[in-house]
Design an enzyme around this catalytic site. Sequence first.
Site, PDB file in Angstrom:
ATOM      1  N   SER A  12       0.791  -1.230  -0.142  1.00  0.00           N
ATOM      2  CA  SER A  12       0.130   0.097  -0.084  1.00  0.00           C
ATOM      3  C   SER A  12       0.842   1.320  -0.094  1.00  0.00           C
ATOM      4  CB  SER A  12      -0.892  -0.086   1.353  1.00  0.00           C
ATOM      5  OG  SER A  12      -1.818   1.038   1.118  1.00  0.00           O
ATOM      6  N   HIS A  39      -3.122  -1.366  -2.888  1.00  0.00           N
ATOM      7  CA  HIS A  39      -4.109  -0.705  -2.890  1.00  0.00           C
ATOM      8  C   HIS A  39      -3.744   0.589  -3.813  1.00  0.00           C
ATOM      9  CE1 HIS A  39      -4.580  -1.708   1.477  1.00  0.00           C
ATOM     10  NE2 HIS A  39      -5.157  -2.620   0.562  1.00  0.00           N
ATOM     11  N   ASP A 132      -4.420  -4.069   6.337  1.00  0.00           N
ATOM     12  CA  ASP A 132      -4.923  -5.297   5.316  1.00  0.00           C
ATOM     13  C   ASP A 132      -3.739  -5.809   4.951  1.00  0.00           C
ATOM     14  OD1 ASP A 132      -6.441  -6.166   3.592  1.00  0.00           O
ATOM     15  OD2 ASP A 132      -6.086  -4.812   1.974  1.00  0.00           O
TER      16      ASP A 132
END
Lengths: 187, 275
Positions: A12, A39, A132
């Site tokens: 991310s 992401h 995540d």
Amino acid sequence: MSDYKAVIIGGSAGSFQVVTRIVSSLPANYPLSVILCLHRLKHIRSGFVEALSIKAAMPIVEPIDKEPIKTGKIYLAPANYHLYVELGNKFALSTEDAVNHSRPSIDLSFFSAAYNFKKKLVGIVLSGANKDGALGLKSVKENGGLTIVQDPNECQVPTMTLACMNATNVDHVYSTQRIIDFLLTLD
Amino acid sequence: MIDNLGIVDTKKIIATIHESYGLDLSDYTLSILKRRFTHVMSYYNINLVDEFVNQIKRNNIEYEDFLDLVMIDTTEIFRDPSLWRELREKYLPEIAHSSGSKIWLAGESSGDELFSLMVVMSELGLSKNIRITASCPSKNRLKRIKAGYGYDLKKMEIGEANYTRLSGKFEFNKFYKMDGNFALMNPELIDDVEFDTTNISQEKVNKSYRMILFRNMMIQYNLPLYEKVARKLIDNLVVGGYLILGNMESLEYSEIGKKMQLVNEAEKIYRKRID
């Protein structure tokens, strides 16, 4: 011949340059499938593959739903879809609700890859600003796969890798260069 | 709890659902089913698969409630603004030219696609020219759609941002009113829409549409069911009619797809070439 069939990488915030370095270091005939779940902005559908491909020797694609998973290819989770590894060595996409505020969700991709590839999977989590990926990497470990996180000291944002290290007993904590060196030993 | 269902458990649940409700989910994508079953279980606070199976068998979970919960919650209002722009600028005006044109939303689950389409149709002033049918297998959901659904604020923010991206002609807030924390779409938008509870994966349909929207629904099916549903969609299109799938879906894994020509690759708009 490697013991592994696939590498799945989650990242991310702060991971783009690391991923770029990794994919640029893999040779055109790399014998594993590489799956990237990063992401990304959900409403920007194009440009990401092109940006990653500039220096990469391996072909990079965003898989369409039901696309067979092949070795020697890099697959990038498309914008605004969850990416699953489905039974029968295929990809499946889903537009279900975001998980951890993310679609694609790293956890969901990792769960399905762990379940389908079991011990033949390498799971890697890079820099990122949320959690995540932590449960996903735990699932890779529980299914017998190998787990690696980018060294939190090197991460632009270490939240995600630290969350992984809290969630499971990660096999290796590596710098970007060591991740690359390791992936090249699988060639 | 999020993804701990194995294949054996998932298949056991599928078999129970088939036996108890007559609903055959055996050819649905396992990754998606696992998540949906987990969702239904957590809604009822059930942790064990055997308990879930027993609750279904004893009819403690009614079919309509189950269906409402198990259906995939799709996407967003105006998901992929670029598609809606294409429809507004090119495809809808084109099909409005032929008299008696009909459009089918063949798998509505939360009204997103329907309300998006009707807003674009109202921008074009075409709401009365093209007949729209929307199919939603869940009676509960259908009832909510007819009442304007009730979207949460987050969803409305996304919808509004998408509407801005497609350069919508009106203020987005003209199309809904707040009811507590939820937004109800203006029911006038869907005054002329015909609704039914057709489940395309299970039932026969015999119509002739000029356009069918079925975005991000094929992802639910394994290849044999995907082929069967693709056939039904294409059979219900007139020659020259359009089928629109999700932007990362494709007909390339289906035999029947050969009857179709991909006329817009980015938005996955197919045109029927031959009968």
